[in-house]
Design a protein around this motif. Structure first.
Motif, PDB file in Angstrom:
ATOM      1  N   VAL A  71       0.864  -1.180   0.000  1.00 43.02           N
ATOM      2  CA  VAL A  71       0.000   0.000   0.000  1.00 43.02           C
ATOM      3  C   VAL A  71       0.898   1.226   0.000  1.00 43.02           C
ATOM      4  CG1 VAL A  71      -1.818  -1.214   1.259  1.00 43.02           C
ATOM      5  CG2 VAL A  71      -0.167   0.198   2.521  1.00 43.02           C
ATOM      6  N   GLY A  72       0.322   2.369  -0.359  1.00 42.38           N
ATOM      7  CA  GLY A  72       1.109   3.596  -0.388  1.00 42.38           C
ATOM      8  C   GLY A  72       0.295   4.792   0.047  1.00 42.38           C
ATOM      9  N   VAL A  73       1.012   5.822   0.529  1.00 36.48           N
ATOM     10  CA  VAL A  73       0.419   7.116   0.837  1.00 36.48           C
ATOM     11  C   VAL A  73       1.218   8.170   0.084  1.00 36.48           C
ATOM     12  CG1 VAL A  73      -0.034   8.851   2.620  1.00 36.48           C
ATOM     13  CG2 VAL A  73      -0.433   6.428   3.110  1.00 36.48           C
ATOM     14  N   LEU A  74       0.509   9.030  -0.654  1.00 38.43           N
ATOM     15  CA  LEU A  74       1.124  10.088  -1.452  1.00 38.43           C
ATOM     16  C   LEU A  74       0.623  11.433  -0.973  1.00 38.43           C
ATOM     17  CD1 LEU A  74       0.901   7.408  -3.250  1.00 38.43           C
ATOM     18  CD2 LEU A  74       1.197   8.916  -5.210  1.00 38.43           C
ATOM     19  N   VAL A  75       1.494  12.458  -1.054  1.00 35.70           N
ATOM     20  CA  VAL A  75       1.121  13.809  -0.638  1.00 35.70           C
ATOM     21  C   VAL A  75       1.524  14.800  -1.725  1.00 35.70           C
ATOM     22  CG1 VAL A  75       1.414  13.165   1.779  1.00 35.70           C
ATOM     23  CG2 VAL A  75       3.270  14.345   0.589  1.00 35.70           C
ATOM     24  N   ARG A  76       0.776  15.873  -1.816  1.00 34.48           N
ATOM     25  CA  ARG A  76       1.022  16.900  -2.821  1.00 34.48           C
ATOM     26  C   ARG A  76       1.617  18.143  -2.168  1.00 34.48           C
ATOM     27  NH1 ARG A  76      -0.970  17.155  -7.747  1.00 34.48           N
ATOM     28  NH2 ARG A  76      -2.604  15.607  -7.270  1.00 34.48           N
ATOM     29  N   PRO A  77       2.641  18.768  -2.780  1.00 41.01           N
ATOM     30  CA  PRO A  77       3.173  20.014  -2.243  1.00 41.01           C
ATOM     31  C   PRO A  77       2.073  21.071  -2.113  1.00 41.01           C
ATOM     32  CG  PRO A  77       4.600  19.151  -3.966  1.00 41.01           C
ATOM     33  CD  PRO A  77       3.341  18.328  -3.981  1.00 41.01           C
ATOM     34  N   ALA A 125       2.832  20.219   0.919  1.00 42.14           N
ATOM     35  CA  ALA A 125       3.073  19.244   1.982  1.00 42.14           C
ATOM     36  C   ALA A 125       4.358  18.474   1.717  1.00 42.14           C
ATOM     37  CB  ALA A 125       1.907  18.281   2.096  1.00 42.14           C
ATOM     38  N   ARG A 126       5.034  18.150   2.781  1.00 39.80           N
ATOM     39  CA  ARG A 126       6.189  17.268   2.736  1.00 39.80           C
ATOM     40  C   ARG A 126       5.988  16.168   3.762  1.00 39.80           C
ATOM     41  NH1 ARG A 126      11.355  20.679   3.866  1.00 39.80           N
ATOM     42  NH2 ARG A 126       9.943  21.542   5.445  1.00 39.80           N
ATOM     43  N   ILE A 127       6.480  14.991   3.439  1.00 42.66           N
ATOM     44  CA  ILE A 127       6.390  13.885   4.387  1.00 42.66           C
ATOM     45  C   ILE A 127       7.434  14.106   5.474  1.00 42.66           C
ATOM     46  CG2 ILE A 127       6.673  11.407   4.682  1.00 42.66           C
ATOM     47  CD1 ILE A 127       5.646  11.042   1.834  1.00 42.66           C
ATOM     48  N   ALA A 179       0.634   1.811   5.794  1.00 38.63           N
ATOM     49  CA  ALA A 179       1.649   2.853   5.671  1.00 38.63           C
ATOM     50  C   ALA A 179       1.246   4.042   6.523  1.00 38.63           C
ATOM     51  CB  ALA A 179       1.803   3.287   4.213  1.00 38.63           C
ATOM     52  N   ARG A 180       2.242   4.673   7.142  1.00 39.52           N
ATOM     53  CA  ARG A 180       1.961   5.822   8.012  1.00 39.52           C
ATOM     54  C   ARG A 180       2.931   6.951   7.700  1.00 39.52           C
ATOM     55  NH1 ARG A 180       1.935   4.431  14.170  1.00 39.52           N
ATOM     56  NH2 ARG A 180       4.077   3.836  13.647  1.00 39.52           N
ATOM     57  N   VAL A 181       2.397   8.143   7.461  1.00 43.32           N
ATOM     58  CA  VAL A 181       3.224   9.327   7.244  1.00 43.32           C
ATOM     59  C   VAL A 181       2.666  10.464   8.091  1.00 43.32           C
ATOM     60  CG1 VAL A 181       3.660   8.595   4.859  1.00 43.32           C
ATOM     61  CG2 VAL A 181       1.941  10.348   5.311  1.00 43.32           C
ATOM     62  N   THR A 182       3.498  11.466   8.349  1.00 47.86           N
ATOM     63  CA  THR A 182       3.049  12.682   9.018  1.00 47.86           C
ATOM     64  C   THR A 182       3.284  13.869   8.094  1.00 47.86           C
ATOM     65  OG1 THR A 182       5.178  13.037  10.106  1.00 47.86           O
ATOM     66  CG2 THR A 182       3.520  11.771  11.305  1.00 47.86           C
ATOM     67  N   VAL A 183       2.352  14.809   8.117  1.00 46.44           N
ATOM     68  CA  VAL A 183       2.476  16.045   7.357  1.00 46.44           C
ATOM     69  C   VAL A 183       2.114  17.203   8.272  1.00 46.44           C
ATOM     70  CG1 VAL A 183       1.994  14.982   5.116  1.00 46.44           C
ATOM     71  CG2 VAL A 183       0.105  15.877   6.487  1.00 46.44           C
ATOM     72  N   ALA A 184       2.635  18.371   7.938  1.00 48.85           N
ATOM     73  CA  ALA A 184       2.333  19.575   8.713  1.00 48.85           C
ATOM     74  C   ALA A 184       1.121  20.278   8.109  1.00 48.85           C
ATOM     75  CB  ALA A 184       3.538  20.513   8.719  1.00 48.85           C
ATOM     76  N   THR A 185       0.249  20.780   8.976  1.00 51.47           N
ATOM     77  CA  THR A 185      -0.921  21.542   8.542  1.00 51.47           C
ATOM     78  C   THR A 185      -1.032  22.792   9.396  1.00 51.47           C
ATOM     79  OG1 THR A 185      -2.659  20.742  10.048  1.00 51.47           O
ATOM     80  CG2 THR A 185      -2.030  19.290   8.226  1.00 51.47           C
ATOM     81  N   ASP A 186      -1.912  23.698   8.975  1.00 49.08           N
ATOM     82  CA  ASP A 186      -2.128  24.902   9.760  1.00 49.08           C
ATOM     83  C   ASP A 186      -2.883  24.618  11.051  1.00 49.08           C
ATOM     84  OD1 ASP A 186      -4.525  24.271   8.542  1.00 49.08           O
ATOM     85  OD2 ASP A 186      -5.049  26.338   8.042  1.00 49.08           O
ATOM     86  N   ARG A 187      -3.349  23.378  11.229  1.00 47.75           N
ATOM     87  CA  ARG A 187      -4.034  22.981  12.461  1.00 47.75           C
ATOM     88  C   ARG A 187      -3.149  22.115  13.352  1.00 47.75           C
ATOM     89  NH1 ARG A 187      -9.694  24.616  12.417  1.00 47.75           N
ATOM     90  NH2 ARG A 187     -10.106  25.316  10.290  1.00 47.75           N
ATOM     91  N   GLY A 188      -1.907  21.887  12.917  1.00 51.15           N
ATOM     92  CA  GLY A 188      -1.007  21.032  13.663  1.00 51.15           C
ATOM     93  C   GLY A 188      -0.630  19.801  12.862  1.00 51.15           C
ATOM     94  N   PRO A 189       0.221  18.936  13.423  1.00 53.46           N
ATOM     95  CA  PRO A 189       0.663  17.751  12.686  1.00 53.46           C
ATOM     96  C   PRO A 189      -0.494  16.777  12.459  1.00 53.46           C
ATOM     97  CG  PRO A 189       1.436  17.670  14.954  1.00 53.46           C
ATOM     98  CD  PRO A 189       0.851  19.034  14.752  1.00 53.46           C
ATOM     99  N   LEU A 190      -0.495  16.194  11.256  1.00 53.49           N
ATOM    100  CA  LEU A 190      -1.526  15.232  10.862  1.00 53.49           C
ATOM    101  C   LEU A 190      -0.846  13.913  10.515  1.00 53.49           C
ATOM    102  CD1 LEU A 190      -4.483  14.513   9.962  1.00 53.49           C
ATOM    103  CD2 LEU A 190      -3.832  15.362   7.686  1.00 53.49           C
ATOM    104  N   THR A 191      -1.287  12.832  11.135  1.00 49.39           N
ATOM    105  CA  THR A 191      -0.832  11.489  10.785  1.00 49.39           C
ATOM    106  C   THR A 191      -1.801  10.903   9.778  1.00 49.39           C
ATOM    107  OG1 THR A 191       0.185  11.119  12.957  1.00 49.39           O
ATOM    108  CG2 THR A 191      -0.332   9.170  11.646  1.00 49.39           C
TER     109      THR A 191
END
Length: 269
Positions: A73-79, A81-83, A98-110
């Motif tokens: 399985v995979g998780v993809l993110v679009r700029p 955003a950075r993993i 699969a587990r990734v974290t990204v930064a958001t304006d509301r705080g870190p999102l897993t």
């Protein structure tokens, strides 16, 4: 600004063998929807390099979780955003998580992308239990922001499913039964753990099933919602919309329809 999340089981890596590729259809669907966060299941034949190439073609970056007995399985993110960090939920999943974290304006999102066991309800329930841990409240910070997406291969506990179970070919009914009752335990366990079904919270559209599609196969399905986008309460509170994407290339590119959700937050680099 809304962030669009999407989960999509692309069926056996987007190929049926003998040059019968459906990957162009999958790509057309992703290009049409333009998700910011994308969970893909059944990445048969994919390694990290191949996933990176596919992600790049969509202007995204990705993380692959390998599988021992099933399919990656995979998780993809679009700029922008950075993993920030990436890994796998290290348990004996039939497929993977699969587990990734990204930064958001509301705080870190897993963001967790997963594909649960299709054949055994008991094994599927154990996998759901392993996925519950990231949703637990943390000392000093409370309930974390977690988005869980994927093909859970489980019916929900809020709907009467008996008629669709009866429509299944006999060989496939046991996948969704336990002691003669409809097996909804995996989704129920995630609900008890604190995950909110975003389709139930903010769902729109007339189509409620995710499998099968009209021309993508799926004899083992009977108009079932097996693909989910779940979030912990801080994420669910941001859900503007959640719906099944139908029409066009979705009808043949896979035996599953994708599901999308729009969240009232922004990704930051």
């Amino acid at each position: 600004m809304a962030v669009r999340a999407m989960t999509y089981n692309i069926r056996t890596g987007g190929s049926d063998g003998a040059d019968r590729s459906r990957l162009a259809g999958v790509a057309a669907v992703v290009d049409r929807v333009r998700p910011d966060l994308l969970a893909l299941q059944e990445l048969r034949g994919f390694d990290r390099r191949r996933l990176a190439g596919l992600a790049e073609s969509w202007g995204m970056t990705g993380h692959l979780a390998r599988s021992v007995s099933g399919q990656p399985v995979g998780v993809l993110v679009r700029p922008p955003a950075r993993i920030g960090s990436a890994g796998s939920v290290h348990r004996p999943f039939h497929h993977a998580a699969a587990r990734v974290t990204v930064a958001t304006d509301r705080g870190p999102l897993t963001v967790i992308g997963t594909h649960l066991q299709p054949y055994s309800g008991g094994w599927r329930l154990r996998e759901a239990g392993w996925l519950a841990a990231p949703a637990r409240p943390r000392r000093g910070t409370g309930v974390p922001m977690v988005l869980l997406m994927g093909d859970l291969n489980s019916l929900d506990p809020w709907t009467d499913h008996r008629e669709r179970i009866d429509r299944l070919p006999p060989a496939y009914r046991s996948r969704h039964l336990t002691r003669g009752a409809v097996d909804t335990r995996a989704v129920a366990a995630l609900d008890r753990a604190g995950f909110v079904d975003l389709f139930r919270r903010a769902g729109t559209g007339e189509v409620t099933h995710t499998a099968p599609t009209t021309r993508g196969g799926g004899a083992e399905f009977a108009d079932m919602r097996l693909d989910y986008i779940l979030g912990t309460p801080p994420v669910a509170d941001l859900a503007r919309d959640c719906r099944v994407v139908v029409g066009g290339d979705t009808e043949w590119a896979s035996d599953h329809y994708p599901v999308i959700a729009d969240l009232d937050l922004s990704l930051v680099g």
